[in-house]
Design a protein around this motif. Structure first.
Motif, PDB file in Angstrom:
ATOM      1  N   ARG A  75       0.918  -1.226  -0.019  1.00  0.00           N
ATOM      2  CA  ARG A  75      -0.016   0.120  -0.165  1.00  0.00           C
ATOM      3  C   ARG A  75       0.878   1.329  -0.167  1.00  0.00           C
ATOM      4  NH1 ARG A  75      -4.414   0.386   4.828  1.00  0.00           N
ATOM      5  NH2 ARG A  75      -4.423   2.359   3.824  1.00  0.00           N
ATOM      6  N   ILE A  76       1.981   1.519   0.808  1.00  0.00           N
ATOM      7  CA  ILE A  76       2.759   2.404   0.911  1.00  0.00           C
ATOM      8  C   ILE A  76       3.600   2.681  -0.437  1.00  0.00           C
ATOM      9  CG2 ILE A  76       4.751   3.512   2.041  1.00  0.00           C
ATOM     10  CD1 ILE A  76       3.774   1.964   4.555  1.00  0.00           C
ATOM     11  N   VAL A  77       4.044   1.682  -1.185  1.00  0.00           N
ATOM     12  CA  VAL A  77       4.788   1.541  -2.189  1.00  0.00           C
ATOM     13  C   VAL A  77       3.698   2.087  -3.343  1.00  0.00           C
ATOM     14  CG1 VAL A  77       5.856   0.534  -4.192  1.00  0.00           C
ATOM     15  CG2 VAL A  77       6.489   0.318  -1.771  1.00  0.00           C
ATOM     16  N   GLY A  78       2.519   1.548  -3.263  1.00  0.00           N
ATOM     17  CA  GLY A  78       1.411   1.941  -4.335  1.00  0.00           C
ATOM     18  C   GLY A  78       0.932   3.737  -4.199  1.00  0.00           C
ATOM     19  N   PHE A  79       1.080   3.937  -2.778  1.00  0.00           N
ATOM     20  CA  PHE A  79       0.524   5.269  -2.729  1.00  0.00           C
ATOM     21  C   PHE A  79       1.860   6.145  -3.087  1.00  0.00           C
ATOM     22  CE2 PHE A  79       0.451   9.086   0.024  1.00  0.00           C
ATOM     23  CZ  PHE A  79      -0.970   9.466   0.071  1.00  0.00           C
ATOM     24  N   SER A  80       3.165   6.014  -2.711  1.00  0.00           N
ATOM     25  CA  SER A  80       4.017   6.780  -3.342  1.00  0.00           C
ATOM     26  C   SER A  80       4.145   6.898  -4.653  1.00  0.00           C
ATOM     27  CB  SER A  80       5.301   6.388  -2.690  1.00  0.00           C
ATOM     28  OG  SER A  80       5.801   5.137  -3.259  1.00  0.00           O
ATOM     29  N   GLU A  81       3.900   5.810  -5.503  1.00  0.00           N
ATOM     30  CA  GLU A  81       3.704   5.722  -7.103  1.00  0.00           C
ATOM     31  C   GLU A  81       2.594   6.825  -7.453  1.00  0.00           C
ATOM     32  OE1 GLU A  81       3.526   1.871  -8.162  1.00  0.00           O
ATOM     33  OE2 GLU A  81       5.578   1.408  -7.592  1.00  0.00           O
TER      34      GLU A  81
END
Length: 144
Positions: A75-81
């Motif tokens: 979720r964090i990686v997707g959000f940062s993208e």
């Protein structure tokens, strides 16, 4: 008089089954081993696809997300993208949010070695922060 036929598993039946297995097993193992290996490979691939679907990622990225915090990490990686869409229009907020996401990711990684109760509490706290950041992102994208 009619004879009674014993039904069930008796010691003599067990002994004869073991004898049959000793003869048949060496012939079946070379035939069954490749089939079992292929079956294990298929099951492993299906499980990876299932995990990737649950995490919302591509199957090729499944190795990047493992452990108890895999879902939060994804979720964090997707959000940062997704922050890239706002980088030009709201660079200050994007910079602050990226710093916060780095902290949240560090917390998720650190929680992997915590006892279960503390890890779950840490994951709840990270999830709450992430939800607030996601709501703010949607507001800034004029979705809500």
């Amino acid at each position: 008089m009619a004879r009674k036929v014993k039904t069930g598993f008796t010691p003599s039946r067990a002994k004869s089954l073991v004898g049959v297995a000793k003869v048949v097993a060496p012939a079946l193992i070379p035939v069954l081993a490749p089939v079992l290996a292929r079956g294990a490979g298929v099951l492993s691939e299906q499980y990876d696809r299932y995990r990737a679907r649950r995490l919302g990622i591509d199957v090729k990225d499944i190795g990047r997300y493992s452990g108890y915090g895999a879902r939060l990490h994804a979720r964090i990686v997707g959000f940062s993208e997704s922050l890239e869409t706002l980088r030009t229009s709201d660079s200050d907020w994007v910079s602050k949010t990226e710093a916060r996401l780095t902290q949240l990711l560090a917390a998720v990684r650190a929680s992997e070695r915590m006892p279960a109760a503390r890890r779950k509490a840490a994951h709840r706290a990270v999830g709450t922060d992430l939800e607030m950041l996601e709501q703010e992102l949607l507001r800034r994208l004029n979705v809500r």
